[in-house]
Design an enzyme around this catalytic site. Structure first.
Site, PDB file in Angstrom:
ATOM      1  N   HIS A 193       0.806  -1.229   0.000  1.00 57.60           N
ATOM      2  CA  HIS A 193       0.000   0.000   0.000  1.00 57.60           C
ATOM      3  C   HIS A 193       0.832   1.268   0.000  1.00 57.60           C
ATOM      4  CE1 HIS A 193       0.935   0.772   4.138  1.00 57.60           C
ATOM      5  NE2 HIS A 193      -0.053   1.622   4.322  1.00 57.60           N
ATOM      6  N   GLY A 194       2.127   1.166   0.279  1.00 57.61           N
ATOM      7  CA  GLY A 194       2.940   2.383   0.305  1.00 57.61           C
ATOM      8  C   GLY A 194       4.345   2.042   0.723  1.00 57.61           C
TER       9      GLY A 194
END
Lengths: 126, 476
Positions: free
Chosen positions: B399-400
């Site tokens: 996600h990041g």
């Protein structure tokens, strides 16, 4: 981000943990004592009580748009009464760095150190 | 993390054999360098999740995994209700449905150049950010419940967006099964003035440029072309989601014994899916998802207004909206058999592969867009879900970047002004209410997002489509 309070008593350690919570957000010296509110918390043990206490402060800050600079915690056993002094948030003057959104059970500890002092700590989520 | 604890299956797949109370193995998807850099606590947390009742197949960690509350951030686990499976408030996370949406603008860097400062100022003025900011919408009881039941659909019905936005949002903008009655008065109180606010911490609105295309065909399907200007919004369910998480975590913790659940960590507090408490949490958590979807939808509306005032030719069309902290009921194939499972993704993105019916028709051939947020000065990425990812990790990807340094350490290392000036010299405009907040969120405080994305690509969880570079960042 972790908060940790030390004190001669559990309640003092809780007061210091409240101050550490504010330190995550801003320099509490920038907050003036213009109003105060009363809190009551009850939990099955001291550790859950610390989380409940910090979450009560977070809830009051979020819904009443307040910041605090001083705390007084009273009571024995698994219940506390407390008062916090502060004022309404003014973003321009207070310049808060971040919003604390909840106290967690991570690194949660409330107990006495070898030197007799109390330590109350947990990680708070921002 | 100590590599000797792991069995390497491929370049990017590492297994932890079940031991002790673990019911399933742990599986990490990452390069050797990323695994070596992971905290040992990630190992411990992956193992802890593997002990929870009803877990299916494995306890997974994505390439960006780092120490979280109970579950690692970047943790994925699926549970079977029929087999005594649980739902965990810690497995969803506090910021329920925190996520990213990315919008096209139809603009090029040339369109932006002359008005960049003005656009940054306008976006900063129009989009409430930081502690103490409130939104323009005040919700009474009835509207609060309507928002919690309706999500982005509620926002669009009130004029904050278009039907086309809903088609490009997970669950077409409205999470079914939400139960506003399961959300406490306290949680609702925290949201009353917060609809359409970014919040603080790592939340942002960013104007970005498509810097590089890796997969022309998928990019065409997503409508992306090199040098197009995009807008990405990263935020979640604000105080409401947190309050739901806090309250249910405590209730699940206290009730764990009665449910016959032994918890290796208090933050893993959970309840059987087939219990009153489990069902109540699902209803509240889904309402939290709707709150986040409504929030991102209202912010989209505010961004459109700001662009219209400064750059009238801009047309902000939603590419896609993904959520990171959720538990969703999905059908997956396990050992050749289709099963209905409750997939927890904490700091992980759903990444359905090509042809999946939940992906909007126009994007379906390429797979679901997976939007990976950067951190102010660094790149963001758009990936697409894969068929292999469907099989490997219940259709989940990273996600990041994940933090490499604590906020405190970052604040000691950088000054907010210095970060702003350095980014401005690189053509990146930053606007934020807090100088200390900027220092704590300095790009150097995060891991290398490119290494994370490369690992997700190499592991087959999702494939790279485009890299975006920041132009304007409104930081909460």
């Amino acid at each position: 981000m972790g908060v940790r309070g030390y004190g001669a008593t559990r309640n003092q350690a809780f007061e210091q943990a409240g101050l550490a919570l504010m330190q995550v957000i801003l320099d509490p010296e920038r907050v003036e004592e213009r109003e105060s509110i009363e809190f009551q918390c009850e939990a099955p043990d001291d550790e859950l009580l610390l989380v409940d206490w910090l979450n009560a402060l977070i809830y009051a800050m979020a819904t009443r748009h307040l910041l605090f600079r001083r705390f007084e915690v009273r009571g024995e056993g698994h219940g506390i009464q407390a008062r916090a002094w502060g004022e309404a948030i003014d973003p321009a003057r207070h310049r808060p760095a971040v919003e604390v959104k909840g106290a967690t059970y991570t690194e949660l500890y409330v107990g006495r150190e070898a030197d007799g002092r109390w330590r109350a700590q947990c990680v708070v989520d921002v | 993390m100590d590599l000797s604890l792991l069995e390497r299956r491929t370049d990017h797949e590492w297994h932890i054999a079940p031991s002790g109370a673990m019911r399933v193995p742990g599986i990490l998807y990452a390069s050797q360098a990323l695994v070596e850099a992971m905290d040992h606590k990630v190992y411990q947390q992956v193992c802890n999740v593997a002990t929870l009742p009803g877990i299916v197949q494995a306890s997974y960690a994505m390439p960006d995994a780092h120490w979280g509350y109970g579950f690692p951030i970047g943790g994925v686990a699926a549970f079977d209700a029929e087999a005594g499976g649980v739902v965990s408030a810690g497995g969803v996370g506090f910021d329920i449905s925190c996520g990213v949406r990315t919008l096209h603008t139809g603009l090029t860097p040339g369109d932006l150049e002359a008005v960049k400062q003005r656009l940054a100022d306008r976006l900063y003025q129009d989009i409430p950010a930081g502690l103490g900011s409130t939104g323009a919408i005040r919700l009474n009881h009835k509207e609060m419940d309507a928002m919690l039941a309706g999500g982005a659909r509620w926002a669009v019905e009130r004029g904050y967006g278009t039907k086309a936005d809903l088609e490009r949002t997970e669950e077409t903008g409205c999470m079914p099964g939400a139960d506003p009655r399961a959300v406490s008065r306290k949680a609702k109180d925290r949201q009353r003035e917060e609809v359409g606010t970014l919040g603080s911490g790592n939340h942002y609105l960013e104007v970005q440029r498509v810097e590089e295309i890796f997969d022309e065909e998928a990019a065409r399907s997503f409508g992306l072309c090199r040098d197009e200007i995009l807008v990405s919004i990263h935020c979640g369910s604000r105080g409401l989601g947190h309050q739901i998480g806090t309250e249910f975590l405590r209730r699940m913790l206290v009730a764990a014994g009665a449910h016959g659940i032994t918890l290796p960590d208090r933050e893993l507090a959970c309840a059987p899916l087939q219990s009153d408490l489990g069902r109540e949490y699902l209803g509240a958590m889904r309402a939290g998802i709707n709150c986040a979807l409504a929030n991102r939808q209202v912010i989209t509306h505010l961004a459109r207004q700001a662009f219209a005032a400064v750059l009238p030719p801009a047309e902000l069309r939603l590419l896609y909206d993904v959520s990171h902290n959720t538990c969703k009921e999905e059908v997956h194939v396990v050992d050749g058999v289709k099963k209905r499972l409750f997939v927890h993704r904490k700091g992980a993105t759903r990444a359905f592969g090509p042809g999946h019916p939940a992906v909007p028709e126009a994007l379906r051939a390429a797979g679901q867009p997976v939007l990976i947020g950067g951190s102010m000065g660094t790149a963001s990425y758009i990936l697409a879900g894969t068929t292999t990812g469907m099989e490997q990790s219940f259709a989940s990807a990273c996600h990041g970047a994940g933090r490499a340094m604590s906020r405190h350490a970052a604040f000691r290392q950088w000054k907010g002004r210095q970060v702003i000036d350095e980014l401005a010299a690189r053509g990146i405009l930053v606007r934020s209410p807090s100088s200390r907040g900027i220092a704590e969120e300095a790009p150097g405080a995060y891991k290398d997002v490119s290494a994370v994305v490369d690992a997700a690509h190499q592991a087959g969880l999702a494939r790279k489509v485009a890299r975006l570079s920041p132009v304007i960042c409104i930081k909460g």
